[in-house]
Design an enzyme around this catalytic site. Structure first.
Site, PDB file in Angstrom:
ATOM      1  N   HIS A   1      30.869   3.123 -61.269  1.00  0.00           N
ATOM      2  CA  HIS A   1      30.793   4.584 -61.357  1.00  0.00           C
ATOM      3  C   HIS A   1      32.134   5.279 -61.216  1.00  0.00           C
ATOM      4  CE1 HIS A   1      31.037   3.529 -57.207  1.00  0.00           C
ATOM      5  NE2 HIS A   1      31.272   4.777 -56.892  1.00  0.00           N
ATOM      6  N   ASP A   2      33.196   4.532 -60.961  1.00  0.00           N
ATOM      7  CA  ASP A   2      34.525   5.127 -60.784  1.00  0.00           C
ATOM      8  C   ASP A   2      35.449   4.857 -61.969  1.00  0.00           C
ATOM      9  OD1 ASP A   2      33.909   6.074 -58.218  1.00  0.00           O
ATOM     10  OD2 ASP A   2      34.624   4.239 -57.246  1.00  0.00           O
TER      11      ASP A   2
ATOM     12  N   GLU B   1      34.325  -2.911 -51.246  1.00  0.00           N
ATOM     13  CA  GLU B   1      35.294  -2.370 -52.213  1.00  0.00           C
ATOM     14  C   GLU B   1      36.687  -2.562 -51.621  1.00  0.00           C
ATOM     15  OE1 GLU B   1      35.980   1.839 -54.584  1.00  0.00           O
ATOM     16  OE2 GLU B   1      35.572   1.840 -52.448  1.00  0.00           O
TER      17      GLU B   1
ATOM     18  N   ASP C   1      31.677   0.746 -49.108  1.00  0.00           N
ATOM     19  CA  ASP C   1      32.641   1.672 -49.699  1.00  0.00           C
ATOM     20  C   ASP C   1      33.992   1.584 -48.983  1.00  0.00           C
ATOM     21  OD1 ASP C   1      32.993   4.001 -51.526  1.00  0.00           O
ATOM     22  OD2 ASP C   1      33.290   5.115 -49.670  1.00  0.00           O
TER      23      ASP C   1
ATOM     24  N   ASP D   1      24.511   1.659 -50.704  1.00  0.00           N
ATOM     25  CA  ASP D   1      25.933   1.912 -50.528  1.00  0.00           C
ATOM     26  C   ASP D   1      26.166   2.274 -49.062  1.00  0.00           C
ATOM     27  OD1 ASP D   1      28.685   2.732 -51.428  1.00  0.00           O
ATOM     28  OD2 ASP D   1      27.673   2.775 -53.379  1.00  0.00           O
TER      29      ASP D   1
HETATM   30  C1  GLC Z   1      34.799   4.819 -53.310  1.00  0.00           C
HETATM   31  C2  GLC Z   1      33.685   5.239 -54.223  1.00  0.00           C
HETATM   32  C3  GLC Z   1      34.055   6.534 -54.865  1.00  0.00           C
HETATM   33  C4  GLC Z   1      34.261   7.571 -53.780  1.00  0.00           C
HETATM   34  C5  GLC Z   1      35.254   7.085 -52.727  1.00  0.00           C
HETATM   35  C6  GLC Z   1      35.203   7.935 -51.490  1.00  0.00           C
HETATM   36  O1  GLC Z   1      35.969   4.586 -53.997  1.00  0.00           O
HETATM   37  O2  GLC Z   1      33.403   4.246 -55.141  1.00  0.00           O
HETATM   38  O3  GLC Z   1      33.114   6.970 -55.800  1.00  0.00           O
HETATM   39  O4  GLC Z   1      34.742   8.758 -54.331  1.00  0.00           O
HETATM   40  O5  GLC Z   1      34.989   5.778 -52.327  1.00  0.00           O
HETATM   41  O6  GLC Z   1      34.050   7.649 -50.756  1.00  0.00           O
END
Ligand code: GLC
Ligand code: CA
Length: 579
Positions: free
Chosen positions: A337-338, A259, A202, A95
């Site tokens: 995971h979110d 993402e 991310d 990540d």
């Molecule tokens: C992304 C991650 C999440 C995190 C956020 C801040 O959305 O997937 O888990 O809280 O970024 O880094």
């Protein structure tokens, strides 16, 4: 390009496998399960952040990119894991969290030390605004993604710093070329040189901010801070930054999946993933996973307030990027995971047979879609959300859930508070990020075999682990796990139709059935999904033509040719026909 037909297995290190009995998953634990991971038929793994971190946001607050969070292991453990993956032909992705660091990162410590620090400009500092009464206010009205102002006051230097997420996650200033160079060296090249195969990037579209920091429109006059995501996603220089970063990744032939929140327009997505643009190889679009979430606040919603046509339209939004007319690429996924677990959101848990049927239906849905496929740990055994009986204050650990629950508690008057809290609890039970973070269910022993029986796992294992676990499903040829293995091998056998075929709806308005076609090279498939817990009649002849074959079905009787009625679909029955 190895990744086009690939399936990537996402691992949440804290919750996968604990090797030393401290109740926290770790790198040696992951290493010990490579046989299992490989038995699924996946091509790569992606590890959520394992860097050193004070864990305010489960490692998405990195205090040192070049060190590992000690409970997870050491850099050497990761080197061994990389070597072990490569020896098996598995790729490994890490990540990349570079929109922000932890406030405990040495860069931020230096930045906040004084107004004249050489690293002052590595983060985003602004003086206060004064309100009519002369009171100090944040520089603008943005709400952070985890609630409250997106700005935190620093008493020592008399300025605010920006944090799109928690106050312990200050945003890096990408405008500064020295900052970018330091990010590339520490967060990217340190690990690329160790041989990793790429990154999940991310919040890949938030690095470039409008440096005038305009106020967000007031969408909710009752609140002090406003929803501002459209103002900080897809900013003015984002494509320049990603191109610059891609040039470094290219030297190592590394793959990226970004993402991409808040980018509903396909043309905007294409600007990131078009091959010609050389920015990101693919992205995670949010269309599907955001279905049913609140528009202003994610958890300000009621469970299951979505319709099937809505889900179909969102599936199409990603598939349309890979319709053969563009040079773009994307992903297929239902969980990470979110997000809450997909069965709890779109399937059915009321009886074991509906649970199993809907788990397999969702498996068919996602494994027949175009794009690089991402499978989240536990999805392959049909893990579901924690039950409503679990107490939010004691069992939920996520900063986003906790902040939202506290916000509702604080902002509702005592007369309305019990109903407001009940609504918040029901939304969190449906959508909270915590559900995906429950320990992986390996077997029926205490704590699901995630850790030793006398340990206290960092999150409680689901009460259903004696029924839903890897060990039990491995022995059962009709289990959800066996079905996933089968679908992954079918997907591999027909990459032209599944991984990169052209998607077309059959009847996008149908409220009961989700049917679509995927066209490959000289062949096509018809996917038929009954999204209801009741029997449905269907007419397939016109869609199938003369020569076809039932490739797979989640109905065991049909699969074995017994009692089959082509025109009747059982509750949550799902079929794939090869035409
Ligand atoms: C992304 C991650 C999440 C995190 C956020 C801040 O959305 O997937 O888990 O809280 O970024 O880094
Ligand atoms: Ca451990």
């Amino acid at each position: 390009m190895w990744w086009k037909n690939a399936t990537v297995y996402q691992i949440y290190p804290a919750s996968f496998k604990d090797s030393n009995g401290d109740g926290i998953g770790d790198i040696p634990g992951i290493h010990s399960q490579l046989d299992y991971i490989q038995s699924l038929g996946v091509d790569a793994i992606w590890l959520c952040p394992i860097y050193d971190s004070p864990q305010h946001d489960m490692g998405y607050d990195v205090s040192n990119y070049e060190a590992i969070y000690p409970p997870y292991g050491t850099v050497e453990d990761v080197e061994k894991l990389i070597a072990a993956c490569h020896a098996r032909g598995l790729r490994i992705l890490m990540d990349l969290v570079v929109n922000h660091t932890s406030d405990e990162h040495a860069w931020f410590q230096e930045s906040r030390s004084s107004l004249s620090s050489p690293k002052r400009d590595w983060y985003i500092w602004r003086p206060p605004r004064l309100d009519a009464a002369g009171q100090r206010r944040p520089p603008n009205n943005w709400r952070s993604c985890f609630g409250g102002s997106a700005w935190a006051w620093d008493e020592a230097t008399g300025e605010y710093y920006l944090h799109l997420f928690a106050a312990q996650q200050p945003d890096l200033n990408w405008e500064n070329p020295a900052t970018r160079a330091a990010i590339y060296a520490a967060a990217l090249e340190f690990w690329l040189r160790k041989g990793i195969d790429g990154f999940r990037v991310d919040t890949a579209n938030t690095y470039s901010k409008h440096t005038s920091f305009p106020d967000a429109p007031v969408s909710n006059p009752a609140h002090e801070y406003q929803y501002a995501s459209p103002l900080f996603c897809n900013g003015p220089r984002i494509h320049d930054y990603l191109r610059e970063m891609a040039a470094i990744l290219k030297k190592y032939n590394a793959m990226t999946v970004g993402e991409l929140p808040l980018t509903p327009n396909p043309a905007d997505v294409l600007a990131y993933v078009s091959a010609q643009e050389s920015q990101l190889d693919m992205v995670f679009q949010f269309d599907i996973v955001e279905l049913g979430t609140g528009p202003d606040m994610r958890y300000h919603t009621t469970p299951r307030n979505w319709t099937l046509p809505d889900l179909k339209a969102r599936v199409q939004a990603t598939q349309a990027l890979m319709d053969g007319t563009t040079d773009g690429w994307s992903t297929a996924f239902l969980e990470n995971h979110d997000q809450g677990r997909s069965i709890s959101r779109w399937g059915c848990e009321t009886t074991p047979s509906l649970w199993s049927a809907s788990a397999k239906l969702l498996c068919i849905l996602v494994t027949t879609l175009s794009g690089t496929l991402f499978l989240y740990q536990g999805q392959e055994i049909g893990m579901v959300n924690a039950p409503l009986s679990w107490d939010i204050d004691t069992e939920y650990k996520d900063v986003e859930s906790k902040n939202y629950y506290a916000f509702v508690r604080a902002s509702s008057s005592s007369s309305s508070s019990s109903s407001a809290l009940a609504a918040a609890k029901s939304a969190l039970q449906h959508l909270a990020r915590d559900h995906a973070r429950l320990p992986m269910q390996w077997d029926g022993t205490p704590h699901a075999g995630f850790t030793v029986p006398d340990a206290t796992p960092w999150m409680r294992a689901h009460d259903n682990h004696p029924d839903i676990n890897v060990k039990r499903q491995t022995l059962d040829a009709h289990s959800v796990l066996s079905f996933w293995k089968k679908m992954l091998s079918i997907r591999k056998a027909y990459p032209d139709v599944f991984a990169r075929g052209v998607f077309a709806h059959v009847d996008p308005e149908d409220e009961r059935l989700f049917m679509f076609e995927k066209r490959g090279e000289g062949r096509r498939v018809l996917v038929v999904l009954n999204f209801r817990d009741e029997v449905q009649e269907v007419r397939l002849e016109g869609l199938l033509g003369g020569r076809y074959e039932l490739l797979v079905s989640n109905n065991v009787e049909i699969g074995e040719g017994e009692g089959m009625s082509m025109h009747v679909l059982q509750p949550y029955e799902a079929r794939v026909y090869l035409v």
